[in-house]
Structure formats: C-alpha cells, structure tokens
Motif scaffolding. Structure first.
Motif, PDB file in Angstrom:
ATOM      1  N   ARG A  89      25.648   0.660 -19.330  1.00 14.55           N
ATOM      2  CA  ARG A  89      24.537  -0.230 -19.622  1.00 14.55           C
ATOM      3  C   ARG A  89      23.308   0.580 -20.034  1.00 14.55           C
ATOM      4  N   ARG A  90      22.431  -0.145 -20.513  1.00 14.29           N
ATOM      5  CA  ARG A  90      21.210   0.529 -20.960  1.00 14.29           C
ATOM      6  C   ARG A  90      20.059   0.268 -20.015  1.00 14.29           C
ATOM      7  N   LEU A  91      19.078   1.173 -20.046  1.00 20.64           N
ATOM      8  CA  LEU A  91      17.878   0.995 -19.234  1.00 20.64           C
ATOM      9  C   LEU A  91      17.030  -0.131 -19.815  1.00 20.64           C
ATOM     10  N   LEU A  92      16.153  -0.686 -18.995  1.00 20.54           N
ATOM     11  CA  LEU A  92      15.244  -1.726 -19.453  1.00 20.54           C
ATOM     12  C   LEU A  92      14.334  -1.152 -20.534  1.00 20.54           C
ATOM     13  N   ALA A  93      14.103  -1.915 -21.571  1.00 20.62           N
ATOM     14  CA  ALA A  93      13.267  -1.447 -22.671  1.00 20.62           C
ATOM     15  C   ALA A  93      11.790  -1.512 -22.320  1.00 20.62           C
ATOM     16  N   GLU A  94      11.395  -2.398 -21.434  1.00 17.90           N
ATOM     17  CA  GLU A  94       9.980  -2.511 -21.051  1.00 17.90           C
ATOM     18  C   GLU A  94       9.907  -2.921 -19.585  1.00 17.90           C
ATOM     19  N   ILE A  95       8.710  -2.804 -18.993  1.00 18.22           N
ATOM     20  CA  ILE A  95       8.555  -3.096 -17.565  1.00 18.22           C
ATOM     21  C   ILE A  95       7.763  -4.369 -17.320  1.00 18.22           C
ATOM     22  N   GLY A  96       7.429  -5.103 -18.377  1.00 21.12           N
ATOM     23  CA  GLY A  96       6.860  -6.425 -18.188  1.00 21.12           C
ATOM     24  C   GLY A  96       5.357  -6.454 -18.098  1.00 21.12           C
ATOM     25  N   ASP A  97       4.837  -7.613 -17.689  1.00 18.35           N
ATOM     26  CA  ASP A  97       3.399  -7.912 -17.647  1.00 18.35           C
ATOM     27  C   ASP A  97       2.728  -7.171 -16.497  1.00 18.35           C
ATOM     28  N   GLU A  98       1.578  -6.560 -16.767  1.00 15.54           N
ATOM     29  CA  GLU A  98       0.853  -5.836 -15.723  1.00 15.54           C
ATOM     30  C   GLU A  98       0.326  -6.777 -14.649  1.00 15.54           C
ATOM     31  N   THR A  99       0.101  -8.032 -15.015  1.00 20.14           N
ATOM     32  CA  THR A  99      -0.332  -9.009 -14.008  1.00 20.14           C
ATOM     33  C   THR A  99       0.730  -9.174 -12.928  1.00 20.14           C
ATOM     34  N   VAL A 100       1.987  -9.179 -13.388  1.00 11.99           N
ATOM     35  CA  VAL A 100       3.097  -9.284 -12.441  1.00 11.99           C
ATOM     36  C   VAL A 100       3.142  -8.041 -11.563  1.00 11.99           C
ATOM     37  N   HIS A 101       2.891  -6.890 -12.140  1.00  9.75           N
ATOM     38  CA  HIS A 101       2.872  -5.641 -11.352  1.00  9.75           C
ATOM     39  C   HIS A 101       1.873  -5.768 -10.205  1.00  9.75           C
ATOM     40  N   GLY A 102       0.704  -6.291 -10.505  1.00  7.27           N
ATOM     41  CA  GLY A 102      -0.325  -6.420  -9.471  1.00  7.27           C
ATOM     42  C   GLY A 102       0.104  -7.388  -8.376  1.00  7.27           C
ATOM     43  N   GLU A 103       0.726  -8.503  -8.771  1.00  4.06           N
ATOM     44  CA  GLU A 103       1.178  -9.465  -7.773  1.00  4.06           C
ATOM     45  C   GLU A 103       2.233  -8.848  -6.849  1.00  4.06           C
ATOM     46  N   VAL A 104       3.152  -8.089  -7.446  1.00  2.00           N
ATOM     47  CA  VAL A 104       4.197  -7.442  -6.654  1.00  2.00           C
ATOM     48  C   VAL A 104       3.583  -6.418  -5.706  1.00  2.00           C
ATOM     49  N   ALA A 105       2.661  -5.622  -6.208  1.00  2.00           N
ATOM     50  CA  ALA A 105       2.034  -4.589  -5.376  1.00  2.00           C
ATOM     51  C   ALA A 105       1.298  -5.211  -4.202  1.00  2.00           C
ATOM     52  N   ARG A 106       0.557  -6.288  -4.460  1.00  2.00           N
ATOM     53  CA  ARG A 106      -0.171  -6.947  -3.379  1.00  2.00           C
ATOM     54  C   ARG A 106       0.794  -7.556  -2.351  1.00  2.00           C
ATOM     55  N   ALA A 107       1.907  -8.118  -2.843  1.00  2.36           N
ATOM     56  CA  ALA A 107       2.872  -8.738  -1.924  1.00  2.36           C
ATOM     57  C   ALA A 107       3.498  -7.707  -0.995  1.00  2.36           C
ATOM     58  N   TYR A 108       3.859  -6.560  -1.534  1.00  2.00           N
ATOM     59  CA  TYR A 108       4.443  -5.501  -0.698  1.00  2.00           C
ATOM     60  C   TYR A 108       3.408  -4.922   0.260  1.00  2.00           C
ATOM     61  N   ALA A 109       2.179  -4.768  -0.243  1.00  2.00           N
ATOM     62  CA  ALA A 109       1.121  -4.225   0.606  1.00  2.00           C
ATOM     63  C   ALA A 109       0.844  -5.181   1.772  1.00  2.00           C
ATOM     64  N   GLN A 110       0.797  -6.462   1.488  1.00  2.00           N
ATOM     65  CA  GLN A 110       0.548  -7.441   2.537  1.00  2.00           C
ATOM     66  C   GLN A 110       1.698  -7.468   3.543  1.00  2.00           C
ATOM     67  N   LEU A 111       2.909  -7.307   3.065  1.00  2.00           N
ATOM     68  CA  LEU A 111       4.070  -7.283   3.955  1.00  2.00           C
ATOM     69  C   LEU A 111       3.996  -6.088   4.907  1.00  2.00           C
ATOM     70  N   LEU A 112       3.633  -4.910   4.360  1.00  2.00           N
ATOM     71  CA  LEU A 112       3.503  -3.731   5.210  1.00  2.00           C
ATOM     72  C   LEU A 112       2.342  -3.902   6.181  1.00  2.00           C
ATOM     73  N   ARG A 113       1.237  -4.462   5.699  1.00  2.00           N
ATOM     74  CA  ARG A 113       0.079  -4.672   6.569  1.00  2.00           C
ATOM     75  C   ARG A 113       0.464  -5.569   7.752  1.00  2.00           C
ATOM     76  N   LYS A 114       1.182  -6.628   7.485  1.00  2.00           N
ATOM     77  CA  LYS A 114       1.588  -7.560   8.545  1.00  2.00           C
ATOM     78  C   LYS A 114       2.478  -6.882   9.584  1.00  2.00           C
ATOM     79  N   GLN A 115       3.407  -6.075   9.113  1.00  2.00           N
ATOM     80  CA  GLN A 115       4.336  -5.413  10.034  1.00  2.00           C
ATOM     81  C   GLN A 115       3.627  -4.373  10.881  1.00  2.00           C
ATOM     82  N   LEU A 116       2.703  -3.603  10.267  1.00  2.00           N
ATOM     83  CA  LEU A 116       1.998  -2.559  11.006  1.00  2.00           C
ATOM     84  C   LEU A 116       1.002  -3.152  11.994  1.00  2.00           C
TER      85      LEU A 116
END
Length: 911
Positions: free
Chosen positions: A258-285
């Motif tokens: 298979r081939r690698l992804l040609a692009e990584i998508g919308d930067e807005t989505v990147h920010g939403e994902v980063a905030r979601a993971y950060a909030q998840l870690l914050r909650k656990q800690l």
C-alpha cells in the motif's frame, strides 16, 4: 496477499470490496505458494469429485489462522474456474477434472442464527436452509428451515443431488457456539446445527461424488468455553488421514502493498485532535494528583502534549520518542531510513484498513500484517526469536491479547472496536526493544497508559487489560515494575503447553474423580451411567443419577433412561429414580480448570529439569491451588437441573410426566452439590410416609385383605401414585406405626392354598401392639393384613371366653398374582408393572383450617404444591397477617402482585 484476511463467503458470493487477489482465480493462484500439503488436498478432493476413491469428509485444522480459509478459497476457485487456475499455476494441470461441480459455502462468520440470509434470493434461517438454497433444492428443506429442525440423512441426500458436489464449511464452531444460546422448542439452534452437520457428514460419505471440507480451530486454547463443541466437531472424522494441516509460514503471512497517505488533512482537525488528547491526559493525571504540585504538573504535561501532537500529527509523540530514543540504541536500527520504512508500513496498512484512530500511536501498530512485522524486525532485529512471540501473544485468534479483547469488549461495542488487549500488547512489544540511557528495557505502567489512551478509552480499562494480559499472555514478563516481552516463555506458557498435552480422556477422568470426591458418602448415587443399563433396577433405594457431561437430550432422550433398564427390558422401579442434568458451560469451565491444575502439578515434578526458582515454584503451587478451587466451584454448579418422572397431569395420555427443578436458583454458598439436589427433590421424595397414607395406598379392604410386604415395596418404587421414598426403611416404620394403631395387621410366615394367600400360623399375626421398625420383615414371606381380616383370623385362634375355637377354613382372597393392580407385581412377573387400583380408602372432599408462622411457610408450600397436582377443583382462601417494616416497592413486587395475578380483586390492607 493484498488483504488483511481471506473471506470465504465474500469470495463465494462475489461481494464488493473483496480484493481481486482473492476474487479472481488467476490472481489468487499467482499469489499462492502451493505447498505439498495443499497440493495433496486439492488432488484428493478433485479425485473424489471425479468419482474416485478417497475421504469424502476432510477437516482442516491449523493453528492460529494458518491457512484454513485460504485452502477453502483455493478449492472454490479450482472447481469454479479451473482454466484460470491452471493458467496461473501449471502444477494444477495433472489434477483430476470432475467437470461441472455444484458448490455450497456455509461460513460461520457470515451466517447468523438470529438473522435470516437472503443472498441467494431465498430467505433462509438455518444452515440446511442455506445449503438447499445454494444447491437449488430449497423446497426439500423449506419446512425444516422454517421450523428450525434439522433434516435427516435421506432428505439431505436428495438435496445433494446426483452430480459432483463440494460443500465448504468455514468457522463452524463460531456459528454453533452462537446458536447454542437460541432455544428451539425443547432443543436449541446449536444442537440442531450439530445434528445437521452430523447428518450431512453421513449423507456426503454415502455419496459417490460428494466432498465436504470444514475448518476447525487447532487447539483447546482457541475454543475456551467451548471445549465440548470442539470435541464433537473433531469427531466428525475418525480417520487420521482425513484431518489435514495445510500450514506453512509463508502461507499465513499477509503481504501488504500500500501507499502512504498523500496528505495529512485540515489543520483545524489537527488542533481538535491535539486538544482532545491533551484533555484526556489532563483528566487522567488530575484524577491521581494528590497535591497542588501534582495538579500543576498535570496541566503542564497536558499542554506540552498538545503542542507535540500538533508538531507530530498524525503520529503520537510517544511513538516517535520510543523509535528515536529506544530503538536508536539498537545496532540494527537505521535512524532515517528505518523510521521511514517502518512508518510507511504502519500508515499503509492502517489507511487501507480504514482505521479510525485520530492518531497513530504505539497501540495502533498492526502486527498481523507481514509488511509491518517485516519492517519492525528489520529495525529491531531478533526476527527468529520473536516471531513465535508475536504469533502466540498478539496476532493469532487464540492469543492472550485476542482473549482480553473479547472479554473487555463483551459488554461495550466501543471497547470492542478499540481491541484494548491487542492495543496494550502491541505497545508493550514496541517498548520491549532498546532502552533509554540508564534505563532497563520495558515500559512503566504510567508511560504505557499515556501512550495507548485515545478518546473513549478510560485509564481503568487499560489497567484492567494489563492485569488480564499478565494472566493470559505466554511471553509477557513483569520485572522491575516494567512490562516487556521476552522470547523465553513465562510459567503461563509452560502451563499452557503442558495442558495441551493432556487428552480429553485424561481430563475427563479427573473430572469424574473430583465429582466422586464431592459425592462420597451419598447413598443411592449413580454417576455417569453408561446408558439406561448403567442404572440399577429393582433396588429399593431412591437413585439419583448424575448424567455424563456430554449427555444431551438429542443424542439420548431422558425418556429412554426412565423406560429402559438395559438388556433386561423395561424399567420396573420408575418411581425410584431422578436424573441430574449437566450444564455444558460449567463443565467446560471445570475441564479447563482441571487441565490447568494437572499441568501445573506436572511441571512441579519437573522443577529440577527446568531449574525453577523458589518464586516460580511458589507461583506454580498458587496456580495449582487456584485451578483446584475454580474446578471445585465449577463442579459444584456443573448440574443445572434435576428431573423426576411423575404421574401425568390430568388429561395427559402420556404414561408419565417429567418434573424439572432448577438447581441454579438455589443458594449454593457452603453447600455441596448433592445437598442442593436433595433439597430440590424434597418436594417429591420423602424420608417417611405416614401409617394412614401407607394403608390407603396399599388398598387393603374387603376386596384385598392381604398383601405381601415385598409387593408393597415394589409398588412404592414402581408406581407414580405412590409416595417417592429415599429408603425402604420408611415403609417398615410406617408398617410398624400402622400395626401399633391397629390400622393393619402384620405377619411373618405365609402359605398359598388354591391360589389364596394366608398366614401359615395366625398366632403370629401382630395387631394393636408395638413392633420395632427394625423387626419388620419386608420379604416375600411377610405380609400386611386388612385390620378386620387380621381380627377374624386371630378370633379363629383365640376365641372369646365360652366360645369354641372355630375350625379354620381357608377363604379365597385376592392375592399376589391374582387380579389387576399392584398385587400382580412380583419379582417373577413381566418387567412393566400394571396400573395400580384406586385406594380402597379415599377422601372425597376436604376442608382445612390451619394457622402457621414463618417457620411453617415451607411446609405449607409443599402441601399446596401437592394439592396443585391433584385432579379436581381447588378453592384456597387465605388470610395473611405480617409485621414489617417492609420496603414498599419490594413488598408490592414480592407479595402483593403475585397474589393479584391469581385474584385481581384481592383485598390488601396496610398501615
């Protein structure tokens, strides 16, 4: 191959989305390495289809997904498109050509016992319905399909037709295990499916040009909880050469291009994902932070993670860290090219599989893919040492990770999709190679949790997965607070290997020994009788028969045990037997636990050979003890119900009915299995019988003045109208009490003159006097007498004062062997006793007024339960007075509503 796994049903039906490398015969064989075993399988099947000699029923049994479905697809393509197959693989040209072959595919992964199939254009609900529809002869099994009842062999032979026929069954155990939970009348869909497979096997074996090939898991370990079903399916073929293992390492490997992804998508989505993971870690800690400093550190860590995710997207920073800092210490790792090769392989397979994970982290590595495994081992080395580790603990369907996936995901679709066991195990595998400077190999719990968490996954679930993995995985080690995989097996591996060496017969023998230990000292117990002949008959002792774990109503109906006594013919003492019915699931648990205990005990005898440390010896002893307790608990619940033959209900023409008592609803704490069985039977089997009841049942009166005691015993254990008694001593006690109360006479010493039975010496008659129960003789030479008849005979011997003794003149009496009724039953009569007469002394109407406290409610229930079974009208008026306090809802549900169901106008007053 270009897909994650072969799908036989999808290939057969030409389902969209299946890769051409599987759906196209030519491409399939171009990509298939034809091993000697697979070539032999193809040769043998085609030979029989062409009318030659060979096995008509073949079993494919390979370990851990090693080519079973692949082989079935190979057979499918060879009969469907022989020319394309031969063009792609010249080695097939010399294989016999059967011509046009009709093919049917029954896949346990596709077929759902609760969801009708419509792929053929005909709606089918069963395996046999689908078979008939695929072969174009559905009308032959239409009624069976609608009724959910398996057809017989003759019907299936007509469904198969006369020409060459190939039937392919994939993942049969999956379907049968699901169907076992679905009731079908007095049977289940699973039992009917097993009956169908058995009948199909026989029908195909008798067909000159038919072959059935079915796949099966290779080991008990892959069929946890269904060992009995696996054993039954395995027995469909008896010959060793009918069981094939077309397994080779290069056939199981999944080649992913298979081939690698040609692009990584919308930067807005990147920010939403980063905030979601950060909030998840914050909650656990924050949940574990106990100080203000700890809470500040949690905030800093969460903010830092958010920034790093934005920089590393779509990869989790922890994945990049372990590759750079840990793998970087390995001599085989190529920092730039190695990272690109490994990540390309990982992204490639995840994208192609439609992975939904917001990030690619340590838990998202798909080790089931060969390209990922290859790239992984190319960078970390040790391919030879860890290939078996991956297969056993992560990638196979029977691995510990897969077991944890199923266990944790059983009640939650979200958790099931996350495959938490595989996710955590895959991350541990990555952390098992290399180490940061100054650290040991492996991963701390805190680092592991942070690396595998995703939105929707709680820290507690991850910890639960870790706990279960330590119990299930074979190569997972926990040392110095760090988790890591090693190529040397832990004790779990050794125990599993030793367990798999044990035969089912060895395990079953130990199961029997454990049951015998639990039942030791219990009178009247028959354990695992070998058919009806294995249960003693004409033994005046109530017998509780514990049926074999593999017993089923379909194979050996319970009525056969009731009615037959082996080669001797019909059973006489039908009123003296009960049957305890096995619970297959509990017996599977017991077998599994005993298998582990035997294995642990065996390893303890080899401690010197393996060089076990004192800690490992202690651990083995602990495993043995835990398994022993698990087995004991499972065996304590291994029987689900007890069935007792009783007289039929009013209006029922059957010779008897079977009353069943559920043992699972009874409290088991601190009580042995047989204690609960005896309690369940306490409403039907008694330790005593009253003198008046015995007199009434004996039918003594003007028309029956004398009855042999041996016949009386026979009646109690033969006729459903008589009280069921644990021991015949209860009869002796009742006779003694009846003699003392002058309700009947008793004599030892009998003679028979002109077909009439009478005492040899009337002076031996006992009436109105106390006779110890242990002196009551219940043999052929003793009898009970109607009280008036006893007095008459005694008067002849001992006349009143001034009255001459009368010359004794024998008078004809109804005796044993004369007339209808119980008196015709003796040890020399026919095995099936005639129906007993109505008692001479009967109660026509009854009115009872009684007052009981809480301790008498159980006895009251027994009385009402008896009354419910009698013919005729019954009218019960109750007055209940009780002092609380009672929870109002519980009071309503537990007491009032059951009464109102019988009498909607019931008057209830509370305060």
């Amino acid at each position: 191959m270009g897909t994650y796994a072969a799908n036989l049903a999808g290939v057969f039906r030409g389902r969209p989305g299946i890769a051409p490398v599987y759906t196209d015969a030519g491409k399939f064989y171009e990509a298939t390495y034809l091993t000697a075993k697979m070539s032999e399988l193809l040769n043998d099947v085609m030979e029989v289809l062409a009318g030659g000699q060979g096995s008509h029923v073949l079993q494919l049994r390979t370990p851990f997904g090693g080519g079973k479905t692949h082989s079935l697809v190979a057979l499918l393509h060879l009969v469907r498109d022989r020319q394309a197959a031969i063009s792609a693989c010249s080695a097939l040209k010399d294989i016999a050509d059967p011509g046009d072959v009709q093919v049917a595919v029954l896949s346990g992964e596709e077929l759902d016992p609760l969801s009708p199939m419509k792929a053929t254009g005909i709606e089918t609900s069963t395996l046999w319905g689908e078979l008939g529809a695929q072969l174009g002869r559905y009308e032959l099994v239409a009624e069976h399909d609608r009724a959910g009842s398996a057809p017989g062999g003759d019907t299936l032979r007509r469904v198969l037709g006369d020409g060459p026929t190939l039937v392919l069954l994939d993942e049969v155990l999956v379907f049968v295990e699901k169907a076992m939970a679905i009731p079908r009348g007095e049977s289940t869909a699973g039992r009917q499916a097993m009956l169908f497979v058995q009948a199909l096997t026989e029908a195909i074996s008798s067909h000159p040009k038919a072959v059935m090939v079915y796949s099966l898991q290779a080991s008990v370990g892959e069929a946890v909880g269904a060992e009995g079903l696996l054993s039954d399916l395995d027995k469909l073929v008896a010959r060793v050469d009918a069981k094939r293992e077309p397994v080779a390492d290069d056939e199981v490997l999944r080649v992913v291009q298979r081939r690698l992804l040609a692009e990584i998508g919308d930067e807005t989505v990147h920010g939403e994902v980063a905030r979601a993971y950060a909030q998840l870690l914050r909650k656990q800690l924050l949940a574990t932070a106990e100080t203000s400093d700890g809470r500040r550190e949690a905030e800093v860590a969460a903010d830092n993670l958010e920034k790093r995710i934005l920089a590393a997207y779509p990869f989790h920073p922890d994945l990049l860290d372990l590759m750079y800092h840990r793998w970087g210490s390995l001599p085989s790792y190529q920092r730039t090219r190695g990272a690109l090769q490994f990540l390309a392989a990982v992204v490639h397979i995840l994208w192609r599989n439609g992975a939904k994970s917001p990030l690619i982290g340590p838990g998202d590595i798909d080790f089931t893919d060969e390209q990922v495994r290859g790239a992984f081992f190319s960078q970390v080395g040790e391919r030879e040492r860890f290939t078996a580790v991956l297969s056993s603990d992560i990638t196979s369907s029977g691995s510990g990770a897969a077991t944890v996936d199923r266990r944790l995901g059983a009640d939650s679709p979200t958790i099931s999709q996350l495959a938490v066991g595989t996710r955590v195990a895959s991350a541990v595998m990555l952390y098992s190679f290399g180490a940061r400077e100054g650290e040991d190999r492996g991963v701390l719990e805190s680092d592991l949790v942070r690396g595998v968490l995703v939105p929707g996954l709680d820290r507690n679930v991850v910890l639960a997965a870790l706990h279960d993995l330590r119990e299930e995985e074979l190569y997972l080690h926990y040392t110095g607070r760090r988790y890591r995989f090693e190529p040397t097996p832990n004790l779990t591996k050794l125990v599993r290997d030793e367990a798999n060496k044990l035969t089912s017969q060895e395990v079953l023998a130990d199961v029997r020994s454990e049951l015998e230990l639990q039942l030791r000292g219990s009178l009247g117990v028959s354990l695992w009788p070998d058919g009806p002949g294995g249960i003693a008959d004409e033994q005046p002792l109530f017998t509780v028969c514990y049926l074999h774990p593999d017993w089923s109503e379909d194979r050996e109906p319970l009525g056969k045990f009731v009615e037959q006594a082996g080669k001797a013919g019909a059973r006489r003492y039908r009123n003296g037997v009960a049957f305890v019915l096995p619970d297959n699931a509990q017996f599977d648990r017991a077998r599994h636990a005993i298998r582990l205990r035997l294995a642990a005990d065996k390893l303890l005898t080899k401690a010197a050979k393996y060089g076990f440390s004192p800690e490992q010896i202690d651990e083995l002893r602990e495993k043995s003890g835990n398994a022993r307790r698990d087995a004991s608990a499972a065996l304590g619940m291994a029987y689900s119900a007890v069935a007792v033959p009783a007289r039929p209900r009013a209006g029922d023409d059957a010779p008897y009915s079977l009353e069943t008592f559920d043992l699972r609803t009874m409290l088991a704490a601190g009580r042995a299995l047989h204690e609960r069985v005896v309690e369940a039977l306490s409403q039907r089997v008694f330790s005593s019988v009253t003198a008046s009841k015995l007199v009434a049942l004996s039918g003594l009166g003007p028309d029956r003045k004398i009855v042999r005691c041996s016949e009386l015993v026979d009646w109690f254990y033969s006729y459903y109208e008589f009280t069921k008694l644990w021991k015949k001593q209860a009869i002796a006690t009742a006779v003694a009490n009846a003699v003392a109360s002058s309700e009947l006479g008793y004599v030892v010493g009998l003679s028979e003159e002109q077909g009439s039975l009478r005492p040899r010496d009337s002076r031996q008659i006992r009436l109105g006097e106390r006779v110890p129960a242990d002196e009551i003789d219940l043999s052929d030479d003793s009898a009970i007498l109607w009280h008036d008849y006893a007095r008459e005979l005694m008067q002849e011997v001992f006349p009143s004062p001034g009255e001459p003794a009368a010359e004794p003149t024998p008078k004809p009496q109804t005796t044993a062997g004369a007339g209808a009724g119980p008196s015709s039953v003796s040890s020399t009569t026919q095995p099936t006793p005639p129906a007993p007469p109505a008692p001479a002394d009967v109660v026509r109407n009854v009115n009872i007024r009684a007052k009981v406290d809480k301790s008498g409610i159980g006895d009251l229930y027994r009385s009402l339960a008896w009354l419910r079974e009698q013919p005729g009208a019954v009218d019960v008026e109750i007055h209940i007075s009780a002092e609380g306090p009672f929870d109002r809802i519980a009071f309503r549900n537990g007491l009032v509503e059951p009464i109102e169901e019988s009498d909607p106008n019931a008057e209830v007053r509370t305060d």
